[in-house]
Motif scaffolding. Structure first.
Motif, PDB file in Angstrom:
ATOM      1  N   LEU A  78       7.071  18.093 -57.409  1.00 41.60           N
ATOM      2  CA  LEU A  78       7.237  19.536 -57.243  1.00 41.60           C
ATOM      3  C   LEU A  78       6.168  20.294 -58.016  1.00 41.60           C
ATOM      4  N   SER A  79       5.966  19.927 -59.260  1.00 44.45           N
ATOM      5  CA  SER A  79       4.976  20.628 -60.079  1.00 44.45           C
ATOM      6  C   SER A  79       3.561  20.387 -59.564  1.00 44.45           C
ATOM      7  N   PHE A  80       3.310  19.210 -59.025  1.00 44.78           N
ATOM      8  CA  PHE A  80       1.992  18.858 -58.493  1.00 44.78           C
ATOM      9  C   PHE A  80       1.631  19.769 -57.318  1.00 44.78           C
ATOM     10  N   GLY A  81       2.523  19.856 -56.340  1.00 49.50           N
ATOM     11  CA  GLY A  81       2.249  20.684 -55.175  1.00 49.50           C
ATOM     12  C   GLY A  81       2.251  22.165 -55.495  1.00 49.50           C
ATOM     13  N   GLN A  82       3.164  22.600 -56.373  1.00 49.89           N
ATOM     14  CA  GLN A  82       3.257  24.021 -56.702  1.00 49.89           C
ATOM     15  C   GLN A  82       2.034  24.494 -57.471  1.00 49.89           C
ATOM     16  N   PHE A  83       1.522  23.686 -58.370  1.00 44.85           N
ATOM     17  CA  PHE A  83       0.375  24.093 -59.187  1.00 44.85           C
ATOM     18  C   PHE A  83      -0.872  24.308 -58.339  1.00 44.85           C
ATOM     19  N   ALA A  84      -1.114  23.394 -57.391  1.00 45.67           N
ATOM     20  CA  ALA A  84      -2.339  23.478 -56.585  1.00 45.67           C
ATOM     21  C   ALA A  84      -2.144  24.259 -55.296  1.00 45.67           C
ATOM     22  N   SER A  85      -0.890  24.516 -54.891  1.00 44.24           N
ATOM     23  CA  SER A  85      -0.597  25.178 -53.612  1.00 44.24           C
ATOM     24  C   SER A  85      -1.295  24.468 -52.459  1.00 44.24           C
ATOM     25  N   LEU A  89      -2.612  16.045 -49.060  1.00 47.43           N
ATOM     26  CA  LEU A  89      -4.024  15.658 -49.125  1.00 47.43           C
ATOM     27  C   LEU A  89      -4.810  16.571 -50.063  1.00 47.43           C
ATOM     28  N   GLY A  90      -4.601  17.868 -49.949  1.00 43.74           N
ATOM     29  CA  GLY A  90      -5.372  18.815 -50.742  1.00 43.74           C
ATOM     30  C   GLY A  90      -5.141  18.698 -52.232  1.00 43.74           C
ATOM     31  N   VAL A  91      -3.949  18.241 -52.656  1.00 46.07           N
ATOM     32  CA  VAL A  91      -3.670  18.155 -54.092  1.00 46.07           C
ATOM     33  C   VAL A  91      -4.552  17.136 -54.779  1.00 46.07           C
ATOM     34  N   TRP A  92      -5.154  16.244 -54.020  1.00 49.16           N
ATOM     35  CA  TRP A  92      -5.942  15.187 -54.660  1.00 49.16           C
ATOM     36  C   TRP A  92      -7.350  15.616 -55.013  1.00 49.16           C
ATOM     37  N   ARG A  93      -7.560  16.928 -55.034  1.00 55.80           N
ATOM     38  CA  ARG A  93      -8.739  17.446 -55.734  1.00 55.80           C
ATOM     39  C   ARG A  93      -8.648  17.118 -57.222  1.00 55.80           C
ATOM     40  N   ILE A  94      -7.419  16.822 -57.660  1.00 56.45           N
ATOM     41  CA  ILE A  94      -7.226  16.458 -59.058  1.00 56.45           C
ATOM     42  C   ILE A  94      -7.985  15.188 -59.412  1.00 56.45           C
ATOM     43  N   SER A  95      -8.157  14.295 -58.446  1.00 54.72           N
ATOM     44  CA  SER A  95      -8.911  13.062 -58.630  1.00 54.72           C
ATOM     45  C   SER A  95      -9.256  12.523 -57.248  1.00 54.72           C
ATOM     46  N   PRO A  96     -10.391  12.953 -56.689  1.00 51.81           N
ATOM     47  CA  PRO A  96     -10.714  12.654 -55.278  1.00 51.81           C
ATOM     48  C   PRO A  96     -10.663  11.178 -54.916  1.00 51.81           C
ATOM     49  N   MET A  97     -10.880  10.309 -55.863  1.00 50.51           N
ATOM     50  CA  MET A  97     -10.887   8.882 -55.560  1.00 50.51           C
ATOM     51  C   MET A  97      -9.507   8.398 -55.123  1.00 50.51           C
ATOM     52  N   PHE A  98      -8.457   9.133 -55.499  1.00 41.97           N
ATOM     53  CA  PHE A  98      -7.095   8.720 -55.181  1.00 41.97           C
ATOM     54  C   PHE A  98      -6.520   9.504 -54.015  1.00 41.97           C
ATOM     55  N   LYS A  99      -7.382  10.103 -53.222  1.00 41.10           N
ATOM     56  CA  LYS A  99      -6.890  10.838 -52.064  1.00 41.10           C
ATOM     57  C   LYS A  99      -6.216   9.908 -51.056  1.00 41.10           C
ATOM     58  N   GLY A 100      -6.505   8.627 -51.140  1.00 45.50           N
ATOM     59  CA  GLY A 100      -5.842   7.658 -50.284  1.00 45.50           C
ATOM     60  C   GLY A 100      -4.341   7.643 -50.477  1.00 45.50           C
ATOM     61  N   VAL A 101      -3.861   8.065 -51.667  1.00 48.13           N
ATOM     62  CA  VAL A 101      -2.422   8.184 -51.881  1.00 48.13           C
ATOM     63  C   VAL A 101      -1.853   9.205 -50.904  1.00 48.13           C
ATOM     64  N   GLY A 102      -2.570  10.319 -50.699  1.00 43.00           N
ATOM     65  CA  GLY A 102      -2.131  11.327 -49.745  1.00 43.00           C
ATOM     66  C   GLY A 102      -2.108  10.804 -48.326  1.00 43.00           C
ATOM     67  N   TYR A 103      -3.134  10.019 -47.965  1.00 47.88           N
ATOM     68  CA  TYR A 103      -3.134   9.425 -46.626  1.00 47.88           C
ATOM     69  C   TYR A 103      -2.003   8.414 -46.469  1.00 47.88           C
ATOM     70  N   GLY A 104      -1.714   7.677 -47.539  1.00 45.25           N
ATOM     71  CA  GLY A 104      -0.583   6.759 -47.486  1.00 45.25           C
ATOM     72  C   GLY A 104       0.723   7.493 -47.256  1.00 45.25           C
ATOM     73  N   MET A 105       0.877   8.650 -47.909  1.00 42.21           N
ATOM     74  CA  MET A 105       2.068   9.467 -47.690  1.00 42.21           C
ATOM     75  C   MET A 105       2.153   9.920 -46.234  1.00 42.21           C
ATOM     76  N   MET A 106       1.018  10.282 -45.662  1.00 39.18           N
ATOM     77  CA  MET A 106       1.007  10.699 -44.258  1.00 39.18           C
ATOM     78  C   MET A 106       1.432   9.562 -43.333  1.00 39.18           C
ATOM     79  N   VAL A 107       0.952   8.349 -43.617  1.00 40.17           N
ATOM     80  CA  VAL A 107       1.313   7.199 -42.787  1.00 40.17           C
ATOM     81  C   VAL A 107       2.815   6.941 -42.869  1.00 40.17           C
ATOM     82  N   VAL A 108       3.356   6.994 -44.073  1.00 36.53           N
ATOM     83  CA  VAL A 108       4.791   6.785 -44.250  1.00 36.53           C
ATOM     84  C   VAL A 108       5.578   7.854 -43.488  1.00 36.53           C
ATOM     85  N   SER A 109       5.157   9.116 -43.625  1.00 39.10           N
ATOM     86  CA  SER A 109       5.858  10.202 -42.930  1.00 39.10           C
ATOM     87  C   SER A 109       5.764  10.037 -41.420  1.00 39.10           C
TER      88      SER A 109
END
Length: 626
Positions: A78-85, A89-109
């Motif tokens: 909650l705090s992760f998404g709320q802080f970056a709005s 995928l976009g929240v992984w500006r926090i560490s671009p190398m781990f943007k694959g976590v966002g893609y993994g979430m998309m695959v699961v969804s």
């Protein structure tokens, strides 16, 4: 309200009830009511007792996982998404190398969205079938029934638990082999609704009634999301509250039935000897992740629509506890009915406490036939399932649509978001058609058991480690303090850094050691089907190292270490989406330039509700009404 509740603005039911799972206590061998782990027939005591025993051993690990994993990780997302709005995928500006976590979430969804609407379509089918004076699964006089069918209403002697007299040797054994009673609700589910084939590879025909209900499900979801979270936020006021009304009605009716107290006591009595089984703890973790919606992107996506200073800490605690309380409350409802059913049949509760599809579409429908005005109770029950399912499906679809719009990020796709929603809905409908075939239930359970199971745990663990140890726990604590006005409590800091990752890691290890292949009733899945299941599970997790390698290769740097540092450090546009919230270390020292990739501009006081477009084109209405 918190956008973190992926289903309801009232934040009463959790996002990943995924589905029919908060409606009853966490199932023993799986995460949700539809999972496949050996759902036994009621007449088979050994299997039924095993499943019921696991269920009674489940609550203690469930609460432990809720406290040390569920609530902390829920708050983090909650705090992760709320802080970056930003979306998943976009929240992984926090560490671009781990943007694959966002893609993994998309695959699961994506996997969940495909098969979960099939579950809703089956609930629609049962809802429509309940609009009759007599429920079609009440008696055994239907064309699809077999000679083994035996209804308790047709054969009152069964209720006394009478058994044939003892016979010597092989005669008794042979007779026991032939006296395998099947209930009319089981045959209605297996032989009429599904027309179940004998193998996962034998698709047979597409069940047109189910296909039609699947179309209805997707149309309803699309119409409720036609204006994005603005429209879904209004719809779920009803979908969130009405199930509580139905649960209360069923609870009042259930506890007034004869034998209800026996079922409730069975539900409340723990089996401590099963606590040491790693499988139980692994299932508890999966249930928590699934029930709270962790790691599949919905929490991050919905929280991104919150006001920047919304108290998401309070929301995360309230939602998580409410979720757990709802599951416990629903357990009383279910087991009061099952206790009545066991009393009516003259058997132990363990023989009717079915799980998997049998609980939603076999055991409970059969119990409904024993109630006065059974069609009314059936209509209420399946209408409740539909509402709960639609609430989760709204969030799944919005997660995918938001991620696509954020990633493409041009003005056209922002203005045509409705068409993106329509495209995702149509694709989901087409991909769900094979699940309405005669082998569809095999594939549905395979997807549920592998595609969105422990991949959720792995994704969440990597997300926790990347934020705490790559981005830095002190940096993240400061971000939360800037957003909420106070740092995260010490308990959450310890859980994020040490406890939650350690628990998840050990659960993964023990689950690998105690792995058992998937089965459905007496059907053993072939090895090639299990291999497909593992590939689906791998497809979401593999996104993480593949994208990390891709980002590493495209990052500038004189040495490998320098490139690694550049790939993991936050992007220049990481931080709050609105300039008015960029204070402290996020305060701009010079006017942003196109090279910075930051296009956020100050808001005019009269335009405080106008969505701001960031470098990836994602827009957020900082409006608490959503």
């Amino acid at each position: 309200m918190s956008g973190g509740d992926t289903r309801t603005p009232l934040q009463v039911l959790t996002p990943g009830w995924r589905r029919l799972r908060d409606l009853w206590p966490p199932p023993p061998q799986n995460r949700m009511v539809l999972c496949p782990a050996r759902p036994p027939r009621r007449t088979r005591t050994s299997n039924g007792a095993t499943g019921a025993t696991r269920s009674r051993a489940f609550m203690f690990p469930y609460f432990i996982m809720l406290i040390f994993c569920g609530i902390p990780l829920f708050f983090m997302e909650l705090s992760f998404g709320q802080f970056a709005s930003q979306g998943c995928l976009g929240v992984w500006r926090i560490s671009p190398m781990f943007k694959g976590v966002g893609y993994g979430m998309m695959v699961v969804s994506t996997y969940i969205g495909i098969y979960y609407n099939v579950v809703i379509c089956i609930a629609f089918y049962y809802f429509f079938s309940s609009m009759t004076p007599v429920l079609p699964w009440t008696y055994c006089n239907n064309p699809w029934n077999t000679p083994d069918c035996m209804s308790v209403l047709d054969n009152p002697n069964i209720t006394n638990g009478s058994q044939p007299p003892a016979l010597p040797g092989n005669v008794s054994q042979a007779l026991n082999q032939t006296l395998k009673r099947t209930s009319p609700s089981e045959e209605y589910w297996r032989l009429y609704v599904l027309k179940l084939s004998d193998d996962i590879g034998n698709f047979g025909e597409v069940r047109l009634p189910l296909l039609g209900c699947l179309g209805v499900s997707w149309v309803v979801v699309f119409l409720c999301l036609i204006r994005g979270v603005k429209s879904s936020g209004k719809v779920v006021y009803f979908t969130a509250t009405f199930p509580y009304v139905v649960l209360t009605i069923l609870f009042i009716r259930g506890v007034t039935l004869e034998g209800a107290f026996t079922g409730i006591m069975y539900y409340l009595t723990p089996q401590w000897d099963k606590i040491l089984e790693a499988k139980v703890w692994g299932d508890a973790a999966s249930q928590i992740f699934y029930s709270l919606g962790c790691a599949w992107g919905g929490l991050v996506t919905m929280a991104s629509y919150n006001k920047f200073h919304n108290n998401c800490y309070r929301d995360s605690v309230i939602i998580s506890i409410t979720n757990c309380a709802t599951s416990v409350y629903a357990g009383f409802v279910i087991f009061s009915i099952l206790g009545f059913m066991a009393n009516h049949l003259g058997v132990d509760v363990s023989r009717v406490a079915d799980h998997g599809p049998g609980l939603a579409f076999v055991a409970y429908p059969e119990a409904l036939t024993l109630l006065p005005i059974s069609p009314l109770w059936s209509l209420l029950f399946f209408f409740m399932l539909i509402l709960l399912g639609l609430g989760t499906q709204f969030c799944l679809l919005e997660t995918l649509v938001t991620a696509i719009v954020d990633e493409v990020g041009n003005e056209w796709i922002l203005q045509k978001k409705t068409y993106v929603t329509l495209g995702v809905a149509v694709a989901g409908f087409l991909l769900g058609i094979p699940l309405t075939s005669q082998a569809g239930i095999y594939w549905l359970l395979l997807m549920d058991n592998y595609a969105a199971s422990f991949s959720l745990v792995i994704i969440s663990c990597i997300m926790c480690v990347s934020i705490m140890y790559i981005y830095g726990h002190q940096n993240y604590f400061q971000d939360i303090q800037m957003m909420l006005g106070f740092p995260p409590p010490l308990f959450f800091q310890i859980c994020w850094r040490f406890v939650s990752p350690a628990i998840i890691f050990f659960i993964l290890i023990f689950s690998v050691i105690q792995y058992q292949p998937i089965t459905y009733n007496q059907y053993q899945y072939p090895s090639w089907a299990v291999a497909i299941g593992f590939l689906m599970a791998l497809s979401s997790v593999i996104c993480i190292p593949l994208y990390a390698l891709f980002q590493f290769c495209r990052t500038d740097g004189d040495t490998l270490l320098q490139r690694l540092k550049n790939a993991t450090k936050p992007s220049r546009d990481w931080g709050p989406a609105l300039l008015e919230h960029r204070t402290g270390r996020y305060a701009p020292t010079i006017a942003p330039s196109p090279e910075d990739g930051l296009e956020v501009q100050p808001l005019h006081p009269d335009k405080a509700q106008i969505p701001m477009v960031g470098s990836n084109g994602s827009s957020r209405l900082q409006d608490s009404r959503i």
